[in-house]
Design a protein around this motif. Structure first.
Motif, PDB file in Angstrom:
ATOM      1  N   MET A   1       0.853  -1.201   0.000  1.00  0.00           N
ATOM      2  CA  MET A   1       0.000   0.000   0.000  1.00  0.00           C
ATOM      3  C   MET A   1       0.885   1.247   0.000  1.00  0.00           C
ATOM      4  O   MET A   1       1.855   1.330   0.722  1.00  0.00           O
ATOM      5  N   ARG A   4       0.758   7.351   2.806  1.00  0.00           N
ATOM      6  CA  ARG A   4      -0.230   8.412   2.806  1.00  0.00           C
ATOM      7  C   ARG A   4       0.257   9.580   3.648  1.00  0.00           C
ATOM      8  O   ARG A   4       0.798   9.402   4.722  1.00  0.00           O
ATOM      9  N   TYR A  44     -11.756  -3.869   1.799  1.00  0.00           N
ATOM     10  CA  TYR A  44     -11.068  -3.096   0.778  1.00  0.00           C
ATOM     11  C   TYR A  44     -10.467  -4.053  -0.235  1.00  0.00           C
ATOM     12  O   TYR A  44     -10.088  -5.184   0.075  1.00  0.00           O
ATOM     13  N   GLY A  45     -10.348  -3.574  -1.458  1.00  0.00           N
ATOM     14  CA  GLY A  45     -10.081  -4.434  -2.598  1.00  0.00           C
ATOM     15  C   GLY A  45     -11.317  -4.411  -3.463  1.00  0.00           C
ATOM     16  O   GLY A  45     -12.296  -3.705  -3.177  1.00  0.00           O
ATOM     17  N   TRP A  48     -12.042  -0.955  -4.231  1.00  0.00           N
ATOM     18  CA  TRP A  48     -12.088  -0.012  -3.109  1.00  0.00           C
ATOM     19  C   TRP A  48     -10.711   0.200  -2.502  1.00  0.00           C
ATOM     20  O   TRP A  48      -9.924  -0.735  -2.374  1.00  0.00           O
ATOM     21  N   GLU A  49     -10.450   1.455  -2.079  1.00  0.00           N
ATOM     22  CA  GLU A  49      -9.175   1.796  -1.445  1.00  0.00           C
ATOM     23  C   GLU A  49      -9.394   2.842  -0.364  1.00  0.00           C
ATOM     24  O   GLU A  49     -10.094   3.836  -0.600  1.00  0.00           O
ATOM     25  N   ASP A  99      -2.609  12.494  -1.854  1.00  0.00           N
ATOM     26  CA  ASP A  99      -3.396  11.944  -0.754  1.00  0.00           C
ATOM     27  C   ASP A  99      -3.317  12.865   0.463  1.00  0.00           C
ATOM     28  O   ASP A  99      -3.017  12.451   1.587  1.00  0.00           O
ATOM     29  N   THR A 330     -11.737   7.524 -11.273  1.00  0.00           N
ATOM     30  CA  THR A 330     -11.849   7.068  -9.893  1.00  0.00           C
ATOM     31  C   THR A 330     -12.898   7.910  -9.175  1.00  0.00           C
ATOM     32  O   THR A 330     -12.955   9.131  -9.353  1.00  0.00           O
ATOM     33  N   ASP A 349     -12.893   7.346   1.157  1.00  0.00           N
ATOM     34  CA  ASP A 349     -12.645   6.159   0.341  1.00  0.00           C
ATOM     35  C   ASP A 349     -12.644   6.500  -1.141  1.00  0.00           C
ATOM     36  O   ASP A 349     -13.242   7.497  -1.561  1.00  0.00           O
ATOM     37  N   TYR A 351     -13.278   4.524  -5.015  1.00  0.00           N
ATOM     38  CA  TYR A 351     -13.729   3.332  -5.732  1.00  0.00           C
ATOM     39  C   TYR A 351     -13.384   3.503  -7.209  1.00  0.00           C
ATOM     40  O   TYR A 351     -13.745   4.514  -7.828  1.00  0.00           O
ATOM     41  N   ARG A 352     -12.694   2.519  -7.759  1.00  0.00           N
ATOM     42  CA  ARG A 352     -12.324   2.559  -9.172  1.00  0.00           C
ATOM     43  C   ARG A 352     -13.056   1.438  -9.900  1.00  0.00           C
ATOM     44  O   ARG A 352     -12.769   0.253  -9.687  1.00  0.00           O
TER      45      ARG A 352
END
Length: 357
Positions: A1, A4, A44-45, A48-49, A99, A330, A349, A351-352
């Motif tokens: 990951m 951030r 997550y996955g 989703w991130e 971020d 995204t 969050d 989402y892609r």
């Protein structure tokens, strides 16, 4: 990951005293909301991130829009240390490339449920709700220029058409608003004055126009314009539990409303965003399922080309009273509430969606 980073705000949030507000019968607002476990086996996955949380803290019933690749979180409600929630004028900016978060000039008037749209590199706020024991519609309108970090006052929303929580869409120089509510009195049995009003505002001429009303009144809906059609998805009518699955489509050329394929899950208090010719809808309030905290985790997409719905990976952190915007394919979803009524959180969050084949 990836690592951030968050830009620390210069000062802590100052919460002004406010009348405690609860927006769901029998629900008491926590002063320090905590996140529930990921909903329904979600994780997550699957597109989703998790991102850096909102630097200024929890936020709900706000609006978002994107300009120059940055995401602006405007207005909404914050937890009040004395209990309940308070409406804010705070504007925060999320930079997806780093971020990180920063602040922008605050709204000239504190609002929750503001009607917001981005046109021509500027942000337009066309009314919203505000108040203490009962939130009332405001006519106040403003435009924000990111280059100067300044707000300019616009002529007010025409009398009688002011509302908050409207479905929003943009086509050319015109901003479209459908439905919304004139009054939201938090608490058991509180008035929720849902409307079917549809109108538009031209950012060049400054003129308002009245369009054919929605077939039924709606607030807390999803809204989007794809091609020459304005879609109004789901929502509710006079109360959190009065959720709807309807999809109404306004042909902006003929001025006629038609009904499209209904949502798989009736929901109000949803967030929506467009990628290509598809409209993605997230979360919501009014879930009767045991253990749901009244919140939906659903992530469902509407294919405008084929008039079909598809279920996708649910939200890892289910929320309502949030907002979504797409940047570069995204979708970003900052804030929202994790319990029925007012329970703001700082979750952010992304989402892609999986590219279409």
């Amino acid at each position: 990951m990836r690592r951030r980073t968050v830009l620390t705000l210069a000062s802590a949030i100052a919460l002004a005293p406010a009348v405690p507000a609860q927006a769901h019968p029998g629900h008491t607002v926590p002063t320090t909301p905590t996140l529930p476990p990921a909903g329904s086996g979600a994780a997550y996955g699957s597109g989703w991130e998790p991102l850096a949380p909102i630097a200024g803290g929890p936020r709900q019933e706000h609006s978002v829009a994107a300009v120059g690749g940055r995401i602006y979180v405007m207005g909404g409600i914050l937890p009040n240390p004395a209990g309940g929630v308070t409406t804010t004028d705070r504007v925060e900016v999320y930079d997806p490339r780093h971020d990180s978060w920063s602040q922008a000039a605050p709204l000239p008037v504190a609002m929750n449920h503001p009607n917001v749209a981005a046109v021509g590199g500027r942000l337009y706020v066309l009314g919203g709700l505000s108040g203490g024991a009962s939130w009332q519609a405001l006519r106040d309108s403003f435009v924000y220029d990111p280059r100067t970090d300044r707000w300019t006052t616009l002529p007010p929303v025409p009398a009688g058409t002011e509302r908050g929580s409207a479905a929003m869409g943009v086509r050319g120089t015109r901003i479209y608003l459908a439905g919304g509510m004139r009054t939201l009195t938090p608490g058991p049995g509180g008035l929720q004055d849902t409307v079917a009003t549809v109108s538009s505002y031209d950012v060049v001429t400054g003129r308002w126009a009245t369009l054919p009303s929605l077939p039924e009144a709606r607030d807390h809906v999803g809204g989007a314009i794809v091609g020459g059609t304005f879609y109004v998805l789901g929502g509710r009518d006079r109360g959190q539990v009065n959720v709807r699955d309807t999809v109404y489509a306004l042909d902006l050329n003929s001025g006629r409303w038609t009904r499209r394929a209904p949502m798989p899950t009736p929901r109000g208090g949803i967030a929506s965003a467009v990628v290509g010719d598809r409209i993605y809808t997230f979360g919501g309030e009014g879930n009767p399922a045991e253990g749901s905290n009244s919140i939906f985790a659903e992530n469902e997409v509407y294919d405008t080309r084929n008039d079909r719905w598809h279920r996708l990976a649910p939200m890892p952190r289910p929320r309502h009273g949030t907002a979504a915007v797409a940047v570069g394919g995204t979708i970003y979803i900052p804030g929202g509430g994790n319990l029925g009524g007012g329970a703001p959180v700082d979750v952010n969050d992304a989402y892609r969606p999986t590219p279409r084949r």
